[in-house]
Design a protein around this motif. Sequence first.
Motif, PDB file in Angstrom:
ATOM      1  N   GLY A  22      31.939  46.391  49.242  1.00 30.00           N
ATOM      2  CA  GLY A  22      32.076  44.961  49.943  1.00 30.00           C
ATOM      3  C   GLY A  22      33.614  45.030  50.464  1.00 30.00           C
ATOM      4  O   GLY A  22      34.396  45.921  50.680  1.00 30.00           O
ATOM      5  N   ASN A  23      34.179  43.803  50.618  1.00 26.11           N
ATOM      6  CA  ASN A  23      35.553  43.544  51.174  1.00 26.11           C
ATOM      7  C   ASN A  23      36.592  44.201  50.491  1.00 26.11           C
ATOM      8  O   ASN A  23      37.561  45.072  51.130  1.00 26.11           O
ATOM      9  N   MET A  24      36.640  44.096  49.410  1.00 21.21           N
ATOM     10  CA  MET A  24      37.945  44.626  48.341  1.00 21.21           C
ATOM     11  C   MET A  24      37.693  46.071  48.500  1.00 21.21           C
ATOM     12  O   MET A  24      38.793  46.916  48.844  1.00 21.21           O
ATOM     13  N   ALA A  25      36.593  46.746  48.257  1.00 18.11           N
ATOM     14  CA  ALA A  25      36.321  48.007  48.135  1.00 18.11           C
ATOM     15  C   ALA A  25      36.741  48.780  49.658  1.00 18.11           C
ATOM     16  O   ALA A  25      37.508  49.798  49.610  1.00 18.11           O
ATOM     17  N   CYS A  80      33.969  47.335  41.925  1.00 18.04           N
ATOM     18  CA  CYS A  80      34.276  46.337  43.056  1.00 18.04           C
ATOM     19  C   CYS A  80      33.200  45.383  43.313  1.00 18.04           C
ATOM     20  O   CYS A  80      33.007  45.141  44.319  1.00 18.04           O
ATOM     21  N   VAL A  81      32.544  45.136  42.064  1.00 20.20           N
ATOM     22  CA  VAL A  81      31.686  43.859  42.388  1.00 20.20           C
ATOM     23  C   VAL A  81      31.979  42.406  42.027  1.00 20.20           C
ATOM     24  O   VAL A  81      33.139  42.514  41.538  1.00 20.20           O
ATOM     25  N   LYS A  82      31.345  41.634  42.030  1.00 24.70           N
ATOM     26  CA  LYS A  82      31.781  40.220  42.096  1.00 24.70           C
ATOM     27  C   LYS A  82      32.130  40.233  40.372  1.00 24.70           C
ATOM     28  O   LYS A  82      31.207  40.870  39.611  1.00 24.70           O
ATOM     29  N   ALA A 107      38.081  43.015  39.429  1.00 24.00           N
ATOM     30  CA  ALA A 107      37.248  41.943  39.438  1.00 24.00           C
ATOM     31  C   ALA A 107      38.414  41.011  38.873  1.00 24.00           C
ATOM     32  O   ALA A 107      39.118  41.041  37.743  1.00 24.00           O
ATOM     33  N   ALA A 108      38.321  39.709  39.541  1.00 23.59           N
ATOM     34  CA  ALA A 108      39.216  38.619  39.258  1.00 23.59           C
ATOM     35  C   ALA A 108      38.785  38.153  37.819  1.00 23.59           C
ATOM     36  O   ALA A 108      37.597  37.927  37.558  1.00 23.59           O
ATOM     37  N   GLY A 109      39.577  37.734  36.775  1.00 24.09           N
ATOM     38  CA  GLY A 109      39.366  37.120  35.563  1.00 24.09           C
ATOM     39  C   GLY A 109      38.873  38.006  34.617  1.00 24.09           C
ATOM     40  O   GLY A 109      39.299  37.794  33.488  1.00 24.09           O
TER      41      GLY A 109
END
Length: 284
Positions: A22-25, A80-82, A107-109
């Motif tokens: 996606g966007n970040m990858a 790079c998944v949510k 991944a955030a968090g």
Amino acid sequence: MTHSTVNDLSNFPKTIAFIGAGNMASAIFGGLLSNGLAPEQIIATTKSHESCERTRENFGIRATTSNHNACEAADIVVLCVKPQTLPEVAKDIAPHLSPDALVISVAAGIDIDSMTRWMGESTPIVRCMPNTPSQIQQGACGLFANDQCSQQHKDDAESILSSVGIAVWLDNEDDIHAVTAVSASGPAYIFLVLEAMIEAGVKQGLSQELSKSLAIQTVLGASALAISSEYDPAELRKRVTSPGGTTEQAINVFESKNLRAIFSDAMDACANRSKELAKAASDH
Ligand SMILES: NC(=O)C1=CN([C@@H]2O[C@H](COP(=O)(O)OP(=O)(O)OC[C@H]3O[C@@H](n4cnc5c(N)ncnc54)[C@H](O)[C@@H]3O)[C@@H](O)[C@H]2O)C=CC1
Ligand SMILES: O=C(O)[C@@H]1CCC=N1
């Protein structure tokens, strides 16, 4: 704290799998390609055959819908998944990681404790927090490695992330929440500022096109000046703000409406959400 930037990846000897394209990858692998990494050294995974085809066409890299095959072929796996999808994906790929493979998570968090619970205690993991300007090698990224990482693993993570911007090693994993609030989410704040400046310029009578190009060039110029100047941003601001002049009036409005408190509250909310995501992950 150390940070570095490296540019040339033409001799980087590893294959990198991106789980999720996606966007970040795509910002990261777009940046890697621009820095000389061979397209055949990148494998991206997507959920459908159509998006595989699109990824191959747009980037020339390998793409598959099989996370297992991608992991088996890779020396380095970038997750790079949510954050909400990560528990399932991490548990599923764990048996398919190559021996000594490095896992990098964006991944955030999601903290290293949770990831080692899903992928095994011996997995070398670098948790990082990049941003989308990586796509044009202008990223800013914080990195933290677990004890299972060798120097080679850390060097590899740094080569990847520093090739798309600045990469900063953090002494404490918890600092990633603050990095998220400053630089990972930060581009969105600046885009919002741009939207507001463009709209206000149009209200003053400029065309949309002119307001947009002046505003964007101004943010670029101000950033470039700040990065190259011996003065800090407060001094650079003073040098624009003539006593009794025009800028002073605008700054007075920002200060009286408490722009600093607005940023502080917004970034607290951002970091708190990162902590909440960590808590939710600890239930998996
Ligand atoms: N977008 C940003 O600016 C930043 C994002 N991040 C992190 O990057 C990660 C990805 O975020 P984005 O790229 O923005 O999201 P995105 O939604 O653009 O990308 C995620 C991709 O993963 C794919 N996906 C979902 N399940 C999958 C599976 N089982 N196997 C393979 N692919 C799968 C989706 O189809 C999607 O293309 C998140 O964890 C986020 O916290 C970190 C820093 C900045
Ligand atoms: O909004 C998000 O959750 C992701 C992580 C940091 C930037 N984008």
